[in-house]
Scaffold this motif. Sequence first.
Motif, PDB file in Angstrom:
ATOM      1  N   ILE D  76      44.464  45.028  47.862  1.00  0.00           N
ATOM      2  CA  ILE D  76      44.490  44.304  46.588  1.00  0.00           C
ATOM      3  C   ILE D  76      45.039  42.897  46.808  1.00  0.00           C
ATOM      4  CG2 ILE D  76      45.410  44.326  44.259  1.00  0.00           C
ATOM      5  CD1 ILE D  76      45.556  47.337  44.424  1.00  0.00           C
ATOM      6  N   LEU D  77      46.092  42.799  47.642  1.00  0.00           N
ATOM      7  CA  LEU D  77      46.666  41.481  47.938  1.00  0.00           C
ATOM      8  C   LEU D  77      45.617  40.578  48.595  1.00  0.00           C
ATOM      9  CD1 LEU D  77      50.216  42.353  49.266  1.00  0.00           C
ATOM     10  CD2 LEU D  77      49.728  40.693  47.497  1.00  0.00           C
ATOM     11  N   LEU D  78      44.890  41.138  49.577  1.00  0.00           N
ATOM     12  CA  LEU D  78      43.866  40.342  50.259  1.00  0.00           C
ATOM     13  C   LEU D  78      42.798  39.912  49.262  1.00  0.00           C
ATOM     14  CD1 LEU D  78      43.314  42.138  53.668  1.00  0.00           C
ATOM     15  CD2 LEU D  78      44.180  39.839  53.291  1.00  0.00           C
ATOM     16  N   GLY D  79      42.404  40.851  48.391  1.00  0.00           N
ATOM     17  CA  GLY D  79      41.386  40.526  47.406  1.00  0.00           C
ATOM     18  C   GLY D  79      41.820  39.369  46.518  1.00  0.00           C
ATOM     19  N   SER D 336      41.218  56.831  40.261  1.00  0.00           N
ATOM     20  CA  SER D 336      40.325  56.026  39.432  1.00  0.00           C
ATOM     21  C   SER D 336      40.958  54.684  39.103  1.00  0.00           C
ATOM     22  CB  SER D 336      40.005  56.755  38.130  1.00  0.00           C
ATOM     23  OG  SER D 336      39.804  58.095  38.363  1.00  0.00           O
ATOM     24  N   THR D 337      42.290  54.685  38.805  1.00  0.00           N
ATOM     25  CA  THR D 337      42.923  53.411  38.472  1.00  0.00           C
ATOM     26  C   THR D 337      42.863  52.449  39.651  1.00  0.00           C
ATOM     27  OG1 THR D 337      44.426  54.617  37.061  1.00  0.00           O
ATOM     28  CG2 THR D 337      44.999  52.367  37.569  1.00  0.00           C
ATOM     29  N   MET D 338      43.188  52.961  40.853  1.00  0.00           N
ATOM     30  CA  MET D 338      43.166  52.088  42.039  1.00  0.00           C
ATOM     31  C   MET D 338      41.749  51.564  42.285  1.00  0.00           C
ATOM     32  SD  MET D 338      46.218  51.820  43.263  1.00  0.00           S
ATOM     33  CE  MET D 338      47.784  52.534  42.859  1.00  0.00           C
ATOM     34  N   THR D 339      40.753  52.432  42.136  1.00  0.00           N
ATOM     35  CA  THR D 339      39.370  51.992  42.343  1.00  0.00           C
ATOM     36  C   THR D 339      38.970  50.963  41.291  1.00  0.00           C
ATOM     37  OG1 THR D 339      38.964  54.227  43.110  1.00  0.00           O
ATOM     38  CG2 THR D 339      37.055  52.845  42.807  1.00  0.00           C
ATOM     39  N   ALA D 340      39.371  51.227  40.032  1.00  0.00           N
ATOM     40  CA  ALA D 340      39.016  50.277  38.968  1.00  0.00           C
ATOM     41  C   ALA D 340      39.666  48.921  39.237  1.00  0.00           C
ATOM     42  CB  ALA D 340      39.475  50.826  37.620  1.00  0.00           C
ATOM     43  N   ILE D 341      40.933  48.939  39.705  1.00  0.00           N
ATOM     44  CA  ILE D 341      41.619  47.689  40.027  1.00  0.00           C
ATOM     45  C   ILE D 341      40.879  46.971  41.153  1.00  0.00           C
ATOM     46  CG2 ILE D 341      43.716  46.774  41.087  1.00  0.00           C
ATOM     47  CD1 ILE D 341      45.309  48.824  39.504  1.00  0.00           C
ATOM     48  N   PHE D 342      40.464  47.744  42.172  1.00  0.00           N
ATOM     49  CA  PHE D 342      39.738  47.120  43.282  1.00  0.00           C
ATOM     50  C   PHE D 342      38.415  46.535  42.802  1.00  0.00           C
ATOM     51  CE2 PHE D 342      36.821  47.134  46.857  1.00  0.00           C
ATOM     52  CZ  PHE D 342      37.551  46.384  47.760  1.00  0.00           C
ATOM     53  N   TYR D 343      37.701  47.272  41.959  1.00  0.00           N
ATOM     54  CA  TYR D 343      36.450  46.749  41.385  1.00  0.00           C
ATOM     55  C   TYR D 343      36.703  45.415  40.690  1.00  0.00           C
ATOM     56  CZ  TYR D 343      33.636  51.058  41.855  1.00  0.00           C
ATOM     57  OH  TYR D 343      32.920  52.121  42.311  1.00  0.00           O
ATOM     58  N   ALA D 344      37.802  45.377  39.903  1.00  0.00           N
ATOM     59  CA  ALA D 344      38.074  44.167  39.117  1.00  0.00           C
ATOM     60  C   ALA D 344      38.295  42.974  40.042  1.00  0.00           C
ATOM     61  CB  ALA D 344      39.303  44.398  38.235  1.00  0.00           C
ATOM     62  N   PHE D 345      39.096  43.178  41.111  1.00  0.00           N
ATOM     63  CA  PHE D 345      39.370  42.069  42.025  1.00  0.00           C
ATOM     64  C   PHE D 345      38.123  41.694  42.812  1.00  0.00           C
ATOM     65  CE2 PHE D 345      43.837  43.105  41.356  1.00  0.00           C
ATOM     66  CZ  PHE D 345      44.335  41.842  41.197  1.00  0.00           C
ATOM     67  N   ALA D 346      37.367  42.695  43.285  1.00  0.00           N
ATOM     68  CA  ALA D 346      36.173  42.405  44.077  1.00  0.00           C
ATOM     69  C   ALA D 346      35.150  41.661  43.229  1.00  0.00           C
ATOM     70  CB  ALA D 346      35.582  43.702  44.616  1.00  0.00           C
ATOM     71  N   GLY D 347      34.994  42.086  41.957  1.00  0.00           N
ATOM     72  CA  GLY D 347      34.071  41.399  41.068  1.00  0.00           C
ATOM     73  C   GLY D 347      34.484  39.956  40.866  1.00  0.00           C
ATOM     74  N   ARG D 348      35.784  39.717  40.723  1.00  0.00           N
ATOM     75  CA  ARG D 348      36.330  38.377  40.537  1.00  0.00           C
ATOM     76  C   ARG D 348      36.016  37.488  41.734  1.00  0.00           C
ATOM     77  NH1 ARG D 348      38.250  35.633  36.012  1.00  0.00           N
ATOM     78  NH2 ARG D 348      37.838  37.487  34.862  1.00  0.00           N
ATOM     79  N   VAL D 349      36.224  38.038  42.952  1.00  0.00           N
ATOM     80  CA  VAL D 349      36.007  37.243  44.162  1.00  0.00           C
ATOM     81  C   VAL D 349      34.575  36.775  44.245  1.00  0.00           C
ATOM     82  CG1 VAL D 349      35.871  37.372  46.660  1.00  0.00           C
ATOM     83  CG2 VAL D 349      37.863  38.248  45.493  1.00  0.00           C
ATOM     84  N   SER D 350      33.639  37.717  44.021  1.00  0.00           N
ATOM     85  CA  SER D 350      32.246  37.303  44.199  1.00  0.00           C
ATOM     86  C   SER D 350      31.843  36.309  43.126  1.00  0.00           C
ATOM     87  CB  SER D 350      31.330  38.514  44.211  1.00  0.00           C
ATOM     88  OG  SER D 350      31.823  39.501  43.379  1.00  0.00           O
ATOM     89  N   ARG D 351      32.428  36.437  41.916  1.00  0.00           N
ATOM     90  CA  ARG D 351      32.044  35.485  40.888  1.00  0.00           C
ATOM     91  C   ARG D 351      32.575  34.078  41.179  1.00  0.00           C
ATOM     92  NH1 ARG D 351      33.225  37.580  35.077  1.00  0.00           N
ATOM     93  NH2 ARG D 351      33.901  39.385  36.280  1.00  0.00           N
ATOM     94  N   SER D 352      33.839  34.004  41.686  1.00  0.00           N
ATOM     95  CA  SER D 352      34.364  32.669  41.954  1.00  0.00           C
ATOM     96  C   SER D 352      33.646  32.050  43.145  1.00  0.00           C
ATOM     97  CB  SER D 352      35.880  32.728  42.176  1.00  0.00           C
ATOM     98  OG  SER D 352      36.186  33.640  43.196  1.00  0.00           O
ATOM     99  N   ASP D 353      33.141  32.888  44.077  1.00  0.00           N
ATOM    100  CA  ASP D 353      32.332  32.357  45.170  1.00  0.00           C
ATOM    101  C   ASP D 353      31.077  31.695  44.631  1.00  0.00           C
ATOM    102  OD1 ASP D 353      34.048  33.058  47.035  1.00  0.00           O
ATOM    103  OD2 ASP D 353      32.837  34.637  47.969  1.00  0.00           O
ATOM    104  N   GLU D 354      30.451  32.369  43.678  1.00  0.00           N
ATOM    105  CA  GLU D 354      29.237  31.808  43.091  1.00  0.00           C
ATOM    106  C   GLU D 354      29.526  30.476  42.440  1.00  0.00           C
ATOM    107  OE1 GLU D 354      27.419  34.403  40.252  1.00  0.00           O
ATOM    108  OE2 GLU D 354      27.101  35.854  41.859  1.00  0.00           O
ATOM    109  N   ALA D 355      30.664  30.444  41.708  1.00  0.00           N
ATOM    110  CA  ALA D 355      31.040  29.204  41.033  1.00  0.00           C
ATOM    111  C   ALA D 355      31.243  28.105  42.058  1.00  0.00           C
ATOM    112  CB  ALA D 355      32.309  29.429  40.212  1.00  0.00           C
ATOM    113  N   GLY D 356      31.856  28.472  43.220  1.00  0.00           N
ATOM    114  CA  GLY D 356      32.070  27.479  44.255  1.00  0.00           C
ATOM    115  C   GLY D 356      30.766  26.994  44.850  1.00  0.00           C
ATOM    116  N   ALA D 357      29.808  27.924  45.024  1.00  0.00           N
ATOM    117  CA  ALA D 357      28.546  27.549  45.645  1.00  0.00           C
ATOM    118  C   ALA D 357      27.685  26.725  44.704  1.00  0.00           C
ATOM    119  CB  ALA D 357      27.789  28.814  46.074  1.00  0.00           C
ATOM    120  N   ALA D 358      27.808  26.991  43.402  1.00  0.00           N
ATOM    121  CA  ALA D 358      26.938  26.315  42.435  1.00  0.00           C
ATOM    122  C   ALA D 358      27.326  24.841  42.250  1.00  0.00           C
ATOM    123  CB  ALA D 358      26.998  27.032  41.095  1.00  0.00           C
TER     124      ALA D 358
END
Lengths: 110, 152, 159, 358
Positions: D76-79, D336-358
Amino acid sequence: MLEAIAWIGSAFIIAAVGLSIAGAVGVLRFPDVYTRIHAASITDTGAASLMTLGMLLMAGLSPAAIKLCIVWLFIMLTSPAAAHALAGAAFGSGHRPILGDPRRPSEDET
Amino acid sequence: MTLALALTPYVYGLGFFMMAAGLLIALTSRHLIKRLIGLGVFQTSAGVFYILLSKVSGGTAAIRLEADSPAARSLASRLDAAYIATHGVDGVVYSNPLPHVLILTAIVVGAATLAVGLSIIVRIRETYGTVDFEELAALEAKALRDGREDEA
Amino acid sequence: MIYVPGLFIALTALWLALSGHGEAFMLGLAAASVCLSLILTMRLRLMGREASPYHRLAPMARYAVWLMGEIVKSNLAVLHTIIEPSARLRPRLVALDADGRSELATALFANSITLTPGTVTLEAARDGLLVHSLHEGADEHEEFAPMAAKSLLAADGRG
Amino acid sequence: MTRLLAAPEAELVFAALLLTLLAGLVLALLAARSVLTCILLMSVFSLTMALWLMVMDAPDVAFTEASVGAGVSTMILLGAALSSTDVIPSVRPGRFWFPAVACLAAFIGMALALSDLPVFGDPGSPPSSYVGRLYLEHTPHDIGAPNVVTAVLASYRGFDTLGETSVILAAGVGVLLLLGGSLNSRDPVSEDVSLRISAGSPVLSVAARLLIPIICLYAFYVLAHGEFGAGGGFQAGVILAAALILHALVFGVRETMRALPVGVVRSCAALGVLGYASIGFIAILHGGRFLDYDALLSPVFEAGLPSSHLAGGHHHWGQRLGILGIETGVMLAVASTMTAIFYAFAGRVSRSDEAGAA
């Protein structure tokens, strides 16, 4: 007899500790990431195997022995994958390995 | 017992040092993620203090062994009989399980609250473009100044 | 889905080896756990040759014995290098061919290389491997040939 | 058995040595100038802590610390750290000295209390004499589980643990509220690059395919054997979450979300806590108190069951089923909570990457 086997087990564990220390020294002495991974893999393979062997001898025929074997198998499956991921990440992010004789760095550059 | 007496200030001192150092990281780092890591160290060190109190010399993990089983006898052979009679339960000396229970749940809850802190940091970065504490303080001061000028 | 029974047997064996509780209630829990793990494996689309290579256990075991010998030899070689780095350290990169192997055989080959200290796989792809080696070898391809052949035999059943 | 050192004293010395190593790691953390270094040091700290806890006779806690601290927290920290700056600028002396003096004062204050603390390893110390000892003495008769930690966690203090599980769920909800992400799995993650390790390497995909079924089974094993040895719902939940996170790292978060959609994971987190609480209510319906497992089964029904071989002849099926039931709820909620938290962070990372690329 059992006492003697347990002593041999302790000897294996002490040897494993020695190998771990050698691995750590290697990590400090080797020049770059890739050569250091080689040194660290001594701890992953040699030291871990000796340690398991020593504990197996000390545990004798018991449920703990089966668990030790499973743990050893698990280490043997995961540690190369982890080392590969590490080396691959370093290579992928552009760290060039030192090649040839490190004492004459300019000569063997490819 | 003399060795244990000599170790006592040392181990508690190290525990207190870790707590103070964690607090220092949490208070002085400029990077917000490092602040959270410091908070994590602080929390874990509080756990260290609990676990230090739970250790019983010569004890074993609080998983009850059958009285007179080979494992129980092997453990008993290391201690003298009078010690086991005073402090043991059914012939085996155990460490105190209660702090273990408290710290076990605290660790998982700690990870979950760490995630909350990190998501706040992610939001801060997205809103202000920085996770540097000094820069954030400067931004806040600037916003306050602007607000006062608007009032004036 | 011929791999399901293999994985089922392997997981059950793992549970029994770890557990040591033979009463009916625990065996019921074992059955439920194995089934749940199988369902999760299928749901995650992992079921296949790599998730369940247990039909090749005997050749793999023979290969593992041979590999342990290699690991001991290379441990000693790297130990020697640690003691005397300047005289023995000659890092180099070797490109190896892995064409026509299954994914399992490629992974086995790459992992064996990494597992023997002194060589580590930097990049693995279906068609070849890039290996970083600590020492100079006489002939690059001869050196890895036994391991390549034996790992192919162990994983794919052909030499 | 062979012994090289007299056992009781040797283990105290070993514990003190490991604690020194831990303090050294904290010093290194104080000096670290890079966020990645900090995260790795934190991970090493957790792993060493697990080792220390093993020496201190706390295998259950060690298990939790190893899987949570060195596994899930690090991920989670790395994410969260991936798209922020890595370098930590040094702090201005003016902002350093006041907190430093405050921390020193705190340290001295705690050190002053030293003389009132029990001797390290003292079996007669107040914490180990009263309630802790009572739990040890009464567990075989009251609960029947050999592992006293599980007995206290799940049965004596079951109400407390329900609270802890709810806190974990609440933290998960907090992360989701902060990081958003809709239930619609087409929306959040388009193409995740950053949180994937060496995509396409057969070594990693083969290892993951081989290991994930085994890790899943191990999680269930840990759950089922929580009353016999170290383990239980918390550890099992974190291990299961680790298996799913490994899947996401090797095959991409999208693939994991396809298999276990965001909505399902979130519902499971709530279902876990609900299941826990409903076992308490079943006990009430049968005339007992909330979470009183002895009331779960009617005495007539329990008499017909084969004797549980735990704990000298007593029937404890109610306790056994109750503990297993609530631990299953804890596992479901934590995983489930840990997975949901990981999903939230992973989703965030890929979205900010897109914003950076755009």
